[in-house]
Design an enzyme around this catalytic site. Structure first.
Site, mmCIF file in Angstrom:
data_model
loop_
_atom_site.group_PDB
_atom_site.id
_atom_site.type_symbol
_atom_site.label_atom_id
_atom_site.label_comp_id
_atom_site.label_asym_id
_atom_site.label_seq_id
_atom_site.Cartn_x
_atom_site.Cartn_y
_atom_site.Cartn_z
ATOM 1 N N LEU A 105 71.003 50.897 58.191
ATOM 2 C CA LEU A 105 72.211 50.921 59.004
ATOM 3 C C LEU A 105 71.809 51.384 60.390
ATOM 4 O O LEU A 105 71.014 52.318 60.522
ATOM 5 C CB LEU A 105 73.250 51.883 58.417
ATOM 6 C CG LEU A 105 74.085 51.390 57.228
ATOM 7 C CD1 LEU A 105 75.026 52.498 56.763
ATOM 8 C CD2 LEU A 105 74.878 50.147 57.587
ATOM 9 N N ASP A 106 72.365 50.766 61.415
ATOM 10 C CA ASP A 106 72.009 51.116 62.782
ATOM 11 C C ASP A 106 72.323 52.583 63.081
ATOM 12 O O ASP A 106 73.154 53.207 62.416
ATOM 13 C CB ASP A 106 72.769 50.235 63.775
ATOM 14 C CG ASP A 106 72.291 48.797 63.759
ATOM 15 O OD1 ASP A 106 71.225 48.524 63.176
ATOM 16 O OD2 ASP A 106 73.000 47.941 64.327
ATOM 17 N N TYR A 107 71.699 53.088 64.108
ATOM 18 C CA TYR A 107 71.878 54.468 64.561
ATOM 19 C C TYR A 107 73.349 54.808 64.769
ATOM 20 O O TYR A 107 73.813 55.902 64.426
ATOM 21 C CB TYR A 107 71.098 54.662 65.861
ATOM 22 C CG TYR A 107 71.107 56.062 66.427
ATOM 23 C CD1 TYR A 107 70.235 57.039 65.945
ATOM 24 C CD2 TYR A 107 71.976 56.407 67.462
ATOM 25 C CE1 TYR A 107 70.229 58.322 66.475
ATOM 26 C CE2 TYR A 107 71.983 57.683 68.000
ATOM 27 C CZ TYR A 107 71.104 58.642 67.503
ATOM 28 O OH TYR A 107 71.105 59.905 68.022
#
Length: 277
Positions: A105-107
């Protein structure tokens, strides 16, 4: 034991997912009987050969463990980060076994993240062949038009090929924004963000409600929950079938909105419920 492909042995032993194990082999981190092995087709026998990753000898298969982490905004989906950013290790380091995330999952994205040491299951969940579903809520400005939702379902052309949502609909509204429910079955980088951008509805905030039907409803950011045997069996049933062979799951109840404001302090909180396999 039997002679098997090296990446399969590493995955079975809980070292990493099979995809990550392939990367370890190709980059020279793996030795067999003292010799570096870089060929992905190489085979070995754990009972007969000394297999090491960065000097650490691989032993027999570990007990398999399965958790879902409510990944907060403001941390990266890795166990270490060369840029010094906070990682998910903060939230899983209390787990006795060495676990790793299934996908990323992206930052700036929060929500459901499966962590496990079952490399075979992780590989199957991420492989496009099986099309394991991921459900997202995407916050966008205004109200998307019906034709924009239709484009999501019909598919759009991205720089790395065509992509589409399996399901897409308006989930809930605020005075200025709308939460759009989007279900996809592949894990290409920034997939949902790029889909929404392509139809003219850029994402302001993104929340993954569930991965493979395993969600984080009722959990707080940073909290970890052990999966039940039924949940693990459910994941295995999806990863073992081609996407078109599975029955379409019923729509799950989702929270109307989420408020992610950066990573919470690590507390090592874990809800019980898992059964080891």
């Amino acid at each position: 034991m039997a002679v098997e492909r090296l990446q399969k042995i590493l995955a079975h032993a809980g070292v990493a997912s099979r995809r990550k194990a392939e990367e370890l082999i190709e980059s020279g981190h793996v030795t067999v009987n003292g010799k570096v092995v870089r060929e992905l087709g190489s085979k070995a026998d754990l009972a007969e050969d000394v297999i090491q990753v960065d000097g650490r000898t691989i032993r027999e298969e570990q007990d398999k463990v399965y958790y879902v982490l409510y990944k907060p905004v403001g941390c990266v989906t890795t166990l270490s980060d060369p840029e010094g950013r906070q990682t998910i290790k903060t939230y899983v380091e209390h787990i006795p076994e060495r676990v790793y995330p299934v996908g990323r999952l992206d930052y700036d994205v929060e929500g459901a993240l499966i962590v496990t040491n079952d490399g075979e299951l992780a590989f199957s969940m991420m492989h496009p062949r099986f099309g394991v579903r991921r459900t997202y809520l995407a916050k966008v400005h205004g109200i998307p038009k019906e034709e924009q939702i239709e484009r999501l379902l019909k598919g759009v052309r991205l720089e790395d090929g065509r992509a589409r949502a399996l399901e897409a609909d308006l989930h809930s509204r605020t005075p200025k924004n709308t939460w759009v429910r989007v279900v996809v079955a592949e894990g290409r980088q920034h997939m949902v963000k790029r889909l929404m951008e392509a139809v003219g509805a850029p994402v302001q905030k993104l929340y993954r409600a569930d991965y493979g039907g395993i969600g984080v409803a009722g959990m707080r950011p940073g909290e970890v929950r052990e999966l039940t045997k039924a949940e693990v069996d459910h994941l295995r049933s999806q990863a073992g079938k081609k996407a078109e062979a599975r029955e379409r799951p019923q729509r799950v109840a989702l929270p109307a909105r989420r408020h992610g404001h950066g990573p919470p302090p690590a507390g090592g909180r874990t809800r019980r419920g898992r059964q080891r396999r």
